[in-house]
Design a protein around this motif. Structure first.
Motif, PDB file in Angstrom:
ATOM      1  N   ALA A   4       0.870  -1.323   0.074  1.00 38.53           N
ATOM      2  CA  ALA A   4       0.121  -0.135   0.099  1.00 38.53           C
ATOM      3  C   ALA A   4       0.893   1.318   0.027  1.00 38.53           C
ATOM      4  O   ALA A   4       0.508   2.243  -0.471  1.00 38.53           O
ATOM      5  CB  ALA A   4      -1.017   0.017   1.130  1.00 38.53           C
ATOM      6  N   ARG A   5       2.280   1.148   0.650  1.00 39.24           N
ATOM      7  CA  ARG A   5       2.991   2.274   0.713  1.00 39.24           C
ATOM      8  C   ARG A   5       3.918   2.419  -0.593  1.00 39.24           C
ATOM      9  O   ARG A   5       4.516   3.326  -0.722  1.00 39.24           O
ATOM     10  CB  ARG A   5       3.921   2.280   1.831  1.00 39.24           C
ATOM     11  CG  ARG A   5       3.088   2.477   3.009  1.00 39.24           C
ATOM     12  CD  ARG A   5       4.236   2.326   4.136  1.00 39.24           C
ATOM     13  NE  ARG A   5       3.422   2.397   5.568  1.00 39.24           N
ATOM     14  CZ  ARG A   5       3.809   1.977   6.596  1.00 39.24           C
ATOM     15  NH1 ARG A   5       5.136   1.554   6.668  1.00 39.24           N
ATOM     16  NH2 ARG A   5       3.153   2.163   7.954  1.00 39.24           N
ATOM     17  N   GLY A   6       3.829   1.469  -1.472  1.00 41.65           N
ATOM     18  CA  GLY A   6       4.458   1.423  -2.612  1.00 41.65           C
ATOM     19  C   GLY A   6       5.760   1.118  -2.505  1.00 41.65           C
ATOM     20  O   GLY A   6       6.736   1.262  -3.415  1.00 41.65           O
ATOM     21  N   ARG A   7       6.130   0.373  -1.546  1.00 39.67           N
ATOM     22  CA  ARG A   7       7.663  -0.184  -1.300  1.00 39.67           C
ATOM     23  C   ARG A   7       7.429  -1.777  -1.832  1.00 39.67           C
ATOM     24  O   ARG A   7       7.281  -2.529  -1.094  1.00 39.67           O
ATOM     25  CB  ARG A   7       7.972  -0.039   0.289  1.00 39.67           C
ATOM     26  CG  ARG A   7       8.120   1.310   0.495  1.00 39.67           C
ATOM     27  CD  ARG A   7       8.140   1.630   1.896  1.00 39.67           C
ATOM     28  NE  ARG A   7       9.192   0.882   2.568  1.00 39.67           N
ATOM     29  CZ  ARG A   7       9.647   0.644   3.895  1.00 39.67           C
ATOM     30  NH1 ARG A   7       8.638   1.157   4.566  1.00 39.67           N
ATOM     31  NH2 ARG A   7      10.559   0.078   4.250  1.00 39.67           N
ATOM     32  N   LEU A   8       7.372  -1.845  -3.245  1.00 43.09           N
ATOM     33  CA  LEU A   8       7.335  -3.190  -3.490  1.00 43.09           C
ATOM     34  C   LEU A   8       8.143  -4.229  -3.288  1.00 43.09           C
ATOM     35  O   LEU A   8       8.134  -5.489  -3.191  1.00 43.09           O
ATOM     36  CB  LEU A   8       7.238  -3.159  -5.301  1.00 43.09           C
ATOM     37  CG  LEU A   8       6.110  -2.245  -5.747  1.00 43.09           C
ATOM     38  CD1 LEU A   8       6.160  -1.954  -7.429  1.00 43.09           C
ATOM     39  CD2 LEU A   8       4.765  -2.712  -5.126  1.00 43.09           C
ATOM     40  N   ASP A   9       9.554  -3.898  -3.316  1.00 44.91           N
ATOM     41  CA  ASP A   9      10.771  -4.636  -2.774  1.00 44.91           C
ATOM     42  C   ASP A   9      10.476  -5.495  -1.730  1.00 44.91           C
ATOM     43  O   ASP A   9      10.360  -6.430  -1.409  1.00 44.91           O
ATOM     44  CB  ASP A   9      11.956  -4.282  -3.063  1.00 44.91           C
ATOM     45  CG  ASP A   9      12.550  -3.894  -4.569  1.00 44.91           C
ATOM     46  OD1 ASP A   9      11.855  -4.557  -5.487  1.00 44.91           O
ATOM     47  OD2 ASP A   9      13.227  -3.047  -4.753  1.00 44.91           O
ATOM     48  N   ALA A  10      10.062  -4.527  -0.783  1.00 48.44           N
ATOM     49  CA  ALA A  10       9.985  -4.995   0.681  1.00 48.44           C
ATOM     50  C   ALA A  10       8.623  -5.695   0.998  1.00 48.44           C
ATOM     51  O   ALA A  10       8.625  -6.768   1.701  1.00 48.44           O
ATOM     52  CB  ALA A  10       9.586  -3.604   1.677  1.00 48.44           C
ATOM     53  N   ALA A  11       7.546  -5.423   0.174  1.00 47.70           N
ATOM     54  CA  ALA A  11       6.418  -6.257   0.121  1.00 47.70           C
ATOM     55  C   ALA A  11       6.628  -7.494  -0.417  1.00 47.70           C
ATOM     56  O   ALA A  11       6.159  -8.572   0.154  1.00 47.70           O
ATOM     57  CB  ALA A  11       5.103  -5.636  -0.643  1.00 47.70           C
ATOM     58  N   GLU A  12       7.429  -7.645  -1.658  1.00 50.95           N
ATOM     59  CA  GLU A  12       7.610  -8.929  -2.262  1.00 50.95           C
ATOM     60  C   GLU A  12       8.470  -9.746  -1.065  1.00 50.95           C
ATOM     61  O   GLU A  12       8.222 -11.108  -0.899  1.00 50.95           O
ATOM     62  CB  GLU A  12       8.333  -8.693  -3.402  1.00 50.95           C
ATOM     63  CG  GLU A  12       8.667  -9.763  -4.047  1.00 50.95           C
ATOM     64  CD  GLU A  12       9.251  -9.710  -5.642  1.00 50.95           C
ATOM     65  OE1 GLU A  12      10.057 -10.855  -5.924  1.00 50.95           O
ATOM     66  OE2 GLU A  12       9.506  -8.881  -6.003  1.00 50.95           O
ATOM     67  N   SER A  13       9.331  -9.141  -0.653  1.00 45.47           N
ATOM     68  CA  SER A  13      10.416  -9.737   0.465  1.00 45.47           C
ATOM     69  C   SER A  13       9.523 -10.336   1.379  1.00 45.47           C
ATOM     70  O   SER A  13       9.420 -11.735   2.155  1.00 45.47           O
ATOM     71  CB  SER A  13      11.439  -9.131   1.001  1.00 45.47           C
ATOM     72  OG  SER A  13      12.195  -9.836   1.941  1.00 45.47           O
ATOM     73  N   ALA A  14       8.558  -9.501   2.191  1.00 46.15           N
ATOM     74  CA  ALA A  14       7.803 -10.008   3.138  1.00 46.15           C
ATOM     75  C   ALA A  14       6.665 -11.096   3.036  1.00 46.15           C
ATOM     76  O   ALA A  14       6.498 -11.770   3.713  1.00 46.15           O
ATOM     77  CB  ALA A  14       7.016  -8.710   3.652  1.00 46.15           C
TER      78      ALA A  14
END
Length: 76
Positions: A4-14
């Protein structure tokens, strides 16, 4: 949350960590598919959604998500 915050790399990792920790859960795979689709990574999205579908064939809207990604993949 990261998505939701646009932090795609972090979201993918999580989400990949969530998949590793809860191998029988469909939801992290559905969400990872959504992330991939938002990044125009349609093959990856379809792969994740099909995996989620195998885990929970009754998961709502997976067929629709797959069909939409297939249509977008085919569009130049």
């Amino acid at each position: 949350l990261e998505l939701a915050r646009g932090r795609l790399d972090a979201a993918e990792s999580a989400l990949k960590t969530a998949i590793d920790l809860a191998t029988a859960a469909a939801r992290p795979r559905v969400l990872l598919g959504v992330l991939f689709a938002r990044s125009a990574r349609y093959e990856d999205a379809i792969r994740e959604w099909r995996a989620a579908q195998r885990l929970d064939p009754r998961y709502p809207q997976i067929n629709q998500l797959i069909q939409e990604a297939q249509a977008r993949r085919a569009t130049p």
